[in-house]
Design an enzyme around this catalytic site. Structure first.
Site, PDB file in Angstrom:
ATOM      1  N   GLU A  96       0.841  -1.208   0.000  1.00  0.00           N
ATOM      2  CA  GLU A  96       0.000   0.000   0.000  1.00  0.00           C
ATOM      3  C   GLU A  96       0.871   1.250   0.000  1.00  0.00           C
ATOM      4  O   GLU A  96       1.998   1.225   0.495  1.00  0.00           O
ATOM      5  CB  GLU A  96      -0.880   0.011   1.267  1.00  0.00           C
ATOM      6  CG  GLU A  96      -2.306  -0.424   1.034  1.00  0.00           C
ATOM      7  CD  GLU A  96      -3.153   0.599   0.283  1.00  0.00           C
ATOM      8  OE1 GLU A  96      -2.624   1.396  -0.515  1.00  0.00           O
ATOM      9  OE2 GLU A  96      -4.378   0.589   0.497  1.00  0.00           O
ATOM     10  N   ASP A  97       0.320   2.331  -0.523  1.00  0.00           N
ATOM     11  CA  ASP A  97       1.036   3.606  -0.462  1.00  0.00           C
ATOM     12  C   ASP A  97       0.891   4.249   0.914  1.00  0.00           C
ATOM     13  O   ASP A  97       1.863   4.645   1.532  1.00  0.00           O
ATOM     14  CB  ASP A  97       0.541   4.565  -1.561  1.00  0.00           C
ATOM     15  CG  ASP A  97      -0.980   4.701  -1.608  1.00  0.00           C
ATOM     16  OD1 ASP A  97      -1.701   4.002  -0.846  1.00  0.00           O
ATOM     17  OD2 ASP A  97      -1.480   5.514  -2.406  1.00  0.00           O
ATOM     18  N   ASP A 100      -4.649   5.385   5.984  1.00  0.00           N
ATOM     19  CA  ASP A 100      -5.198   6.584   6.610  1.00  0.00           C
ATOM     20  C   ASP A 100      -6.294   6.137   7.596  1.00  0.00           C
ATOM     21  O   ASP A 100      -6.002   5.696   8.704  1.00  0.00           O
ATOM     22  CB  ASP A 100      -5.709   7.483   5.475  1.00  0.00           C
ATOM     23  CG  ASP A 100      -6.239   8.818   5.929  1.00  0.00           C
ATOM     24  OD1 ASP A 100      -6.004   9.199   7.078  1.00  0.00           O
ATOM     25  OD2 ASP A 100      -6.907   9.502   5.123  1.00  0.00           O
ATOM     26  N   GLY A 102      -7.961   3.466   7.296  1.00  0.00           N
ATOM     27  CA  GLY A 102      -7.818   2.007   7.379  1.00  0.00           C
ATOM     28  C   GLY A 102      -8.903   1.259   6.615  1.00  0.00           C
ATOM     29  O   GLY A 102      -8.816   0.046   6.450  1.00  0.00           O
ATOM     30  N   THR A 104      -9.598   1.160   3.428  1.00  0.00           N
ATOM     31  CA  THR A 104      -9.115   0.530   2.194  1.00  0.00           C
ATOM     32  C   THR A 104      -8.338  -0.744   2.503  1.00  0.00           C
ATOM     33  O   THR A 104      -8.593  -1.797   1.909  1.00  0.00           O
ATOM     34  CB  THR A 104      -8.227   1.513   1.399  1.00  0.00           C
ATOM     35  OG1 THR A 104      -8.947   2.728   1.230  1.00  0.00           O
ATOM     36  CG2 THR A 104      -7.843   0.952   0.047  1.00  0.00           C
ATOM     37  N   LYS A 128      -0.607   6.900   8.494  1.00  0.00           N
ATOM     38  CA  LYS A 128      -1.142   8.049   9.265  1.00  0.00           C
ATOM     39  C   LYS A 128      -1.897   7.474  10.452  1.00  0.00           C
ATOM     40  O   LYS A 128      -3.135   7.490  10.496  1.00  0.00           O
ATOM     41  CB  LYS A 128      -2.135   8.826   8.392  1.00  0.00           C
ATOM     42  CG  LYS A 128      -1.539   9.804   7.434  1.00  0.00           C
ATOM     43  CD  LYS A 128      -2.643  10.739   6.943  1.00  0.00           C
ATOM     44  CE  LYS A 128      -2.496  11.040   5.484  1.00  0.00           C
ATOM     45  NZ  LYS A 128      -3.592  11.832   4.931  1.00  0.00           N
ATOM     46  N   PHE A 149      -1.871  15.861   4.425  1.00  0.00           N
ATOM     47  CA  PHE A 149      -2.189  15.285   3.121  1.00  0.00           C
ATOM     48  C   PHE A 149      -0.934  15.364   2.258  1.00  0.00           C
ATOM     49  O   PHE A 149      -0.444  16.443   1.946  1.00  0.00           O
ATOM     50  CB  PHE A 149      -3.360  15.998   2.446  1.00  0.00           C
ATOM     51  CG  PHE A 149      -3.887  15.195   1.299  1.00  0.00           C
ATOM     52  CD1 PHE A 149      -4.809  14.179   1.513  1.00  0.00           C
ATOM     53  CD2 PHE A 149      -3.403  15.405   0.012  1.00  0.00           C
ATOM     54  CE1 PHE A 149      -5.257  13.394   0.455  1.00  0.00           C
ATOM     55  CE2 PHE A 149      -3.846  14.620  -1.052  1.00  0.00           C
ATOM     56  CZ  PHE A 149      -4.776  13.618  -0.816  1.00  0.00           C
ATOM     57  N   ASP A 156      -1.266  11.018  -5.075  1.00  0.00           N
ATOM     58  CA  ASP A 156      -1.813  12.127  -5.855  1.00  0.00           C
ATOM     59  C   ASP A 156      -2.755  13.020  -5.046  1.00  0.00           C
ATOM     60  O   ASP A 156      -3.244  12.632  -3.984  1.00  0.00           O
ATOM     61  CB  ASP A 156      -2.600  11.585  -7.036  1.00  0.00           C
ATOM     62  CG  ASP A 156      -3.931  10.970  -6.607  1.00  0.00           C
ATOM     63  OD1 ASP A 156      -3.913  10.094  -5.711  1.00  0.00           O
ATOM     64  OD2 ASP A 156      -4.992  11.384  -7.113  1.00  0.00           O
ATOM     65  N   ARG A 162       1.650  12.760  -8.788  1.00  0.00           N
ATOM     66  CA  ARG A 162       2.159  11.397  -8.619  1.00  0.00           C
ATOM     67  C   ARG A 162       3.616  11.281  -9.032  1.00  0.00           C
ATOM     68  O   ARG A 162       4.368  10.476  -8.511  1.00  0.00           O
ATOM     69  CB  ARG A 162       1.371  10.414  -9.502  1.00  0.00           C
ATOM     70  CG  ARG A 162       0.017  10.061  -8.984  1.00  0.00           C
ATOM     71  CD  ARG A 162      -0.499   8.846  -9.739  1.00  0.00           C
ATOM     72  NE  ARG A 162      -1.946   8.802  -9.730  1.00  0.00           N
ATOM     73  CZ  ARG A 162      -2.674   8.340  -8.724  1.00  0.00           C
ATOM     74  NH1 ARG A 162      -2.093   7.891  -7.644  1.00  0.00           N
ATOM     75  NH2 ARG A 162      -3.989   8.330  -8.805  1.00  0.00           N
TER      76      ARG A 162
HETATM   77  P1  IMP Z   1      -7.963   4.943   3.868  1.00  0.00           P
HETATM   78  O1  IMP Z   1      -8.996   4.025   3.320  1.00  0.00           O
HETATM   79  O2  IMP Z   1      -8.598   6.155   4.517  1.00  0.00           O
HETATM   80  O3  IMP Z   1      -6.973   4.284   4.780  1.00  0.00           O
HETATM   81  O4  IMP Z   1      -7.189   5.553   2.663  1.00  0.00           O
HETATM   82  C1  IMP Z   1      -6.249   4.879   1.953  1.00  0.00           C
HETATM   83  C2  IMP Z   1      -6.107   5.433   0.559  1.00  0.00           C
HETATM   84  O5  IMP Z   1      -6.436   6.835   0.514  1.00  0.00           O
HETATM   85  C3  IMP Z   1      -4.685   5.343   0.116  1.00  0.00           C
HETATM   86  O6  IMP Z   1      -4.442   4.136  -0.563  1.00  0.00           O
HETATM   87  C4  IMP Z   1      -4.521   6.562  -0.772  1.00  0.00           C
HETATM   88  O7  IMP Z   1      -4.874   6.251  -2.087  1.00  0.00           O
HETATM   89  C5  IMP Z   1      -5.511   7.586  -0.220  1.00  0.00           C
HETATM   90  N1  IMP Z   1      -4.868   8.575   0.681  1.00  0.00           N
HETATM   91  C6  IMP Z   1      -4.975   8.648   2.028  1.00  0.00           C
HETATM   92  N2  IMP Z   1      -4.249   9.667   2.527  1.00  0.00           N
HETATM   93  C7  IMP Z   1      -3.642  10.243   1.465  1.00  0.00           C
HETATM   94  C8  IMP Z   1      -2.724  11.339   1.334  1.00  0.00           C
HETATM   95  O8  IMP Z   1      -2.281  12.012   2.289  1.00  0.00           O
HETATM   96  N3  IMP Z   1      -2.339  11.629   0.065  1.00  0.00           N
HETATM   97  C9  IMP Z   1      -2.760  10.943  -1.037  1.00  0.00           C
HETATM   98  N4  IMP Z   1      -3.601   9.898  -0.944  1.00  0.00           N
HETATM   99  C10 IMP Z   1      -4.039   9.559   0.292  1.00  0.00           C
END
Ligand code: IMP
Length: 173
Positions: A96-97, A100, A102, A104, A128, A149, A156, A162
């Protein structure tokens, strides 16, 4: 072009990616490992991680979406599925990149684990932690960051930035 404040330089990222690849090699040695890269954000990280991994690394892609602009919608949808045959009975690392809220990673973990891998771990470049909504802790993370962010190195903001070789924060003027 907005101003970007650098958080991690290209060199700092490369050094940490190398360390992560070494940790993964210590875990699996020469066993076959399938790296599941989540598109599009993790693509730079997954490629660099694989290049540094000295073992038998394979690469598969998965695409889900949850984000619009700067906020996670919490509703995850699968945009590009995985081939279950490539996962079943294999050691799998979800790449994963950033984690945040969680949502995803929780979705992807469930999706991949339903394909019955031999083992399953997660490796994220950024974490994060303070923003977590779902109780999920990736096995390995490159850097734990504050509630910022970030963009660059695959990440992106509405498809922009990106291609930056470093990770930074957009400074609004
Ligand atoms: P989550 O489901 O909130 O954990 O978000 C995960 C996905 O949100 C990551 O795979 C990113 O694609 C996107 N994302 C979350 N935070 C950032 C950020 O600070 N910059 C860019 N993309 C983000």
């Amino acid at each position: 072009m907005d101003k970007i404040k650098v958080l991690y330089t290209e060199e700092e990222i490369a050094a940490r990616v190398k360390e992560l690849a070494e940790i993964l090699y210590e875990t699996y040695k020469d066993e076959e490992v399938v790296f599941v890269c989540t598109l599009k954000g993790a693509v730079f990280f997954a490629c660099d991680l694989l290049k540094r991994f000295k073992g038998d690394g394979r690469l598969e892609f998965l695409r889900v979406s949850s984000y619009e602009g700067e906020s996670s919608t919490g509703k995850i949808s699968l945009k590009m599925p995985l081939d279950a045959e490539k996962i079943n009975g294999k050691h799998v690392v979800i790449v994963e990149d950033i984690v945040d809220t969680g949502y995803t990673l929780e979705y992807i973990r469930k999706y991949v684990s339903d394909m019955h891998p031999k083992s399953l771990i997660e490796c994220t470049l950024l974490d994060k932690k303070a923003r977590r909504v779902v109780e999920i802790d990736p096995t390995y993370s490159g850097f734990v960051i504050e509630d910022l962010f970030v963009v660059g190195y695959g990440l992106d903001y509405d498809q922009k930035y990106r291609n930056l070789p470093y990770i930074g924060v957009v400074v609004k003027e």
